[in-house]
Design an enzyme around this catalytic site. Structure first.
Site, PDB file in Angstrom:
ATOM      1  N   SER A  35       0.840  -1.213   0.000  1.00 37.29           N
ATOM      2  CA  SER A  35       0.000   0.000   0.000  1.00 37.29           C
ATOM      3  C   SER A  35       0.864   1.248   0.000  1.00 37.29           C
ATOM      4  CB  SER A  35      -0.922   0.002   1.227  1.00 37.29           C
ATOM      5  OG  SER A  35      -1.696  -1.160   1.237  1.00 37.29           O
ATOM      6  N   GLY A  36       1.973   1.155  -0.723  1.00 40.43           N
ATOM      7  CA  GLY A  36       2.882   2.298  -0.797  1.00 40.43           C
ATOM      8  C   GLY A  36       2.434   3.257  -1.883  1.00 40.43           C
ATOM      9  N   HIS A  60      12.042  -6.162 -18.270  1.00 37.17           N
ATOM     10  CA  HIS A  60      11.912  -4.784 -17.786  1.00 37.17           C
ATOM     11  C   HIS A  60      13.239  -4.369 -17.169  1.00 37.17           C
ATOM     12  CE1 HIS A  60      10.022  -1.211 -16.291  1.00 37.17           C
ATOM     13  NE2 HIS A  60      10.240  -1.517 -15.031  1.00 37.17           N
TER      14      HIS A  60
HETATM   15  P1  A3D Z   1       6.692   1.689  -1.830  1.00 36.68           P
HETATM   16  O1  A3D Z   1       6.017   3.009  -1.838  1.00 36.68           O
HETATM   17  O2  A3D Z   1       7.888   1.518  -0.974  1.00 36.68           O
HETATM   18  O3  A3D Z   1       5.602   0.577  -1.452  1.00 36.68           O
HETATM   19  C1  A3D Z   1       5.943  -0.746  -1.200  1.00 36.68           C
HETATM   20  C2  A3D Z   1       5.084  -1.200  -0.039  1.00 36.68           C
HETATM   21  O4  A3D Z   1       5.312  -2.593   0.156  1.00 36.68           O
HETATM   22  C3  A3D Z   1       5.436  -0.495   1.283  1.00 36.68           C
HETATM   23  O5  A3D Z   1       4.275   0.143   1.801  1.00 36.68           O
HETATM   24  C4  A3D Z   1       5.902  -1.634   2.186  1.00 36.68           C
HETATM   25  O6  A3D Z   1       5.528  -1.489   3.538  1.00 36.68           O
HETATM   26  C5  A3D Z   1       5.196  -2.822   1.548  1.00 36.68           C
HETATM   27  N1  A3D Z   1       5.794  -4.110   1.891  1.00 36.68           N
HETATM   28  C6  A3D Z   1       7.107  -4.414   2.078  1.00 36.68           C
HETATM   29  N2  A3D Z   1       7.232  -5.712   2.408  1.00 36.68           N
HETATM   30  C7  A3D Z   1       5.974  -6.232   2.410  1.00 36.68           C
HETATM   31  C8  A3D Z   1       5.455  -7.525   2.653  1.00 36.68           C
HETATM   32  N3  A3D Z   1       6.255  -8.541   2.983  1.00 36.68           N
HETATM   33  N4  A3D Z   1       4.126  -7.705   2.554  1.00 36.68           N
HETATM   34  C9  A3D Z   1       3.298  -6.683   2.237  1.00 36.68           C
HETATM   35  N5  A3D Z   1       3.737  -5.437   1.986  1.00 36.68           N
HETATM   36  C10 A3D Z   1       5.059  -5.216   2.074  1.00 36.68           C
HETATM   37  O7  A3D Z   1       7.118   1.281  -3.320  1.00 36.68           O
HETATM   38  P2  A3D Z   1       6.340   1.582  -4.687  1.00 36.68           P
HETATM   39  O8  A3D Z   1       4.874   1.398  -4.485  1.00 36.68           O
HETATM   40  O9  A3D Z   1       6.848   2.845  -5.268  1.00 36.68           O
HETATM   41  O10 A3D Z   1       6.934   0.398  -5.600  1.00 36.68           O
HETATM   42  C11 A3D Z   1       6.615  -0.939  -5.320  1.00 36.68           C
HETATM   43  C12 A3D Z   1       7.419  -1.899  -6.183  1.00 36.68           C
HETATM   44  O11 A3D Z   1       7.104  -1.683  -7.562  1.00 36.68           O
HETATM   45  C13 A3D Z   1       8.934  -1.753  -6.084  1.00 36.68           C
HETATM   46  O12 A3D Z   1       9.551  -3.028  -6.083  1.00 36.68           O
HETATM   47  C14 A3D Z   1       9.303  -1.001  -7.357  1.00 36.68           C
HETATM   48  O13 A3D Z   1      10.637  -1.238  -7.770  1.00 36.68           O
HETATM   49  C15 A3D Z   1       8.304  -1.603  -8.316  1.00 36.68           C
HETATM   50  N6  A3D Z   1       8.076  -0.833  -9.532  1.00 36.68           N
HETATM   51  C16 A3D Z   1       7.922  -1.547 -10.675  1.00 36.68           C
HETATM   52  C17 A3D Z   1       7.675  -0.899 -11.866  1.00 36.68           C
HETATM   53  C18 A3D Z   1       7.506  -1.693 -13.120  1.00 36.68           C
HETATM   54  O14 A3D Z   1       7.280  -1.137 -14.164  1.00 36.68           O
HETATM   55  C19 A3D Z   1       7.623  -3.126 -13.087  1.00 36.68           C
HETATM   56  C20 A3D Z   1       7.576   0.498 -11.894  1.00 36.68           C
HETATM   57  C21 A3D Z   1       7.728   1.199 -10.709  1.00 36.68           C
HETATM   58  C22 A3D Z   1       7.973   0.518  -9.518  1.00 36.68           C
END
Ligand code: A3D
Length: 320
Positions: free
Chosen positions: A11-12, A176
């Site tokens: 939920s980030g 990717h």
């Molecule tokens: P962020 O805002 O840090 O959100 C990630 C959330 O995951 C945080 O709220 C954490 O508390 C939660 N979390 C961590 N461990 C766990 C767990 N074990 N169980 C449940 N929740 C957990 O990150 P974000 O939302 O910006 O990005 C999330 C992911 O997407 C990252 O790995 C990025 O690298 C990835 N991402 C991928 C793309 C693609 O195009 C594939 C693009 C942008 C980001």
């Protein structure tokens, strides 16, 4: 007909944006999940309080209990850590692999019939691991990257040519990462392939190469600007397009990381290719013809993904 249920694991930045978009598009009820207690609940309450203004009826709840995922129709996974400046997506492998193990077990137990879209990086290796950990059928587990990479490519083309984004359709295949394969031959402006646009003199070859490289570096450019995390609006929009195609059986043809079983000469790996997404999940891989340069670039990208998958197997031998 009962409302659909969309579970968002993580939920980030992306998770919160996914919830907002799913509500605005009336896709169904939404459950936000995170291990950090309070964050999903707080975001759910905030989003629920924008419903009276926007007029959406979705129930939006937050939880830290996997049981609340029960019978979800769609699960979108962003759990894990994002990049910081100077990090590659591959640097996230070890920590996010452990997260995929927990998430996979939760999905297997409570939402085994869901269509699962993974966004966590390094994307192609994480979606491969998530499918293995969850044990769900491969057509039910896909990764979001191609829609985003293609969307970035589209944006740069429309911006350069000063034309409506509506008339640009661009296409990126492969993993990717730095080896992704933007395909000018299959990317068009009002049906005109970019290769012809160059021949017509509307864009120089050098400019096209520059745009291709900027597309490959699209994520890093945003990480460099934000400094505290990575892109989230466009990644969330892209995953919602995939979820909507599944929920409404739209059968859109979208680039996505899907399990390949011989298509494009690849077996047992997840990598970005065009796929029809409908009620059957990843219904059909569209095997477009690649010329030798495109095939070489695609093979290189597949090799990079396979390298990451081998690294996963070393860290978690049960995946081997
Ligand atoms: P962020 O805002 O840090 O959100 C990630 C959330 O995951 C945080 O709220 C954490 O508390 C939660 N979390 C961590 N461990 C766990 C767990 N074990 N169980 C449940 N929740 C957990 O990150 P974000 O939302 O910006 O990005 C999330 C992911 O997407 C990252 O790995 C990025 O690298 C990835 N991402 C991928 C793309 C693609 O195009 C594939 C693009 C942008 C980001």
């Amino acid at each position: 007909m009962a409302r659909k249920k969309i579970a968002l694991i993580g939920s980030g930045q992306i998770g919160g944006t996914l919830a907002h978009l799913a509500a605005l598009k009336d896709l169904g009820d939404i459950v936000l999940f995170d291990i950090v207690d309070g964050v999903p609940q707080g975001k759910a309450l905030d989003l629920s309080q924008s419903a009276p203004v926007e007029g959406y009826d979705a129930s939006i709840t937050g939880t830290s209990k996997y049981e609340d995922l029960k019978d979800a129709d769609v699960v979108i996974v962003t759990a894990g850590v994002p990049r910081k400046p100077g990090m590659s997506r591959d640097d996230l492998l070890e920590i996010n692999l452990k997260v995929m193990e927990q998430v996979g077990a939760g999905i297997a137990k409570y939402a085994p019939k869901a269509f699962v879209i993974c966004i966590t990086n390094p994307l192609d290796a994480m979606v491969w691991a998530l499918q293995k950990f969850s044990g769900l059928p491969t057509n039910q587990v896909v990764g979001m990257a191609g829609v985003l990479d293609s969307s970035r490519f589209c944006h740069f083309i429309a911006d350069e040519l000063n034309v409506s984004i509506q008339d640009v359709n661009a296409f990126v295949m492969g993993g990717h990462g730095d080896t992704m394969v933007p395909l000018p031959r299959y990317s068009t402006v009002a049906g005109i392939p970019l290769t012809d646009i160059v021949k017509m003199g509307w864009m120089s070859k050098e400019k096209l190469e520059e745009i291709i490289q900027r597309t490959r570096d699209g994520g890093a450019e945003i990480v460099g600007l934000l400094k505290t995390g990575s892109a989230f609006y466009a990644p969330a929009t892209s995953a919602i397009a995939m979820a909507e195609s599944y929920l409404k059986d739209k059968k859109r043809v979208l680039p996505a990381a899907v399990y390949l079983n011989g298509e494009f000469g690849v077996k047992g790996t997840y990598v970005g290719v065009p796929v029809v997404i409908g009620a059957g999940g990843a219904e059909k891989v569209v095997e477009i013809a690649l010329n030798s340069a495109e095939q070489k670039a695609f093979d290189k990208s597949v090799g990079a993904v396979e390298g990451l998958i081998e690294a996963c197997k070393k860290i978690a031998p049960k995946l081997a």
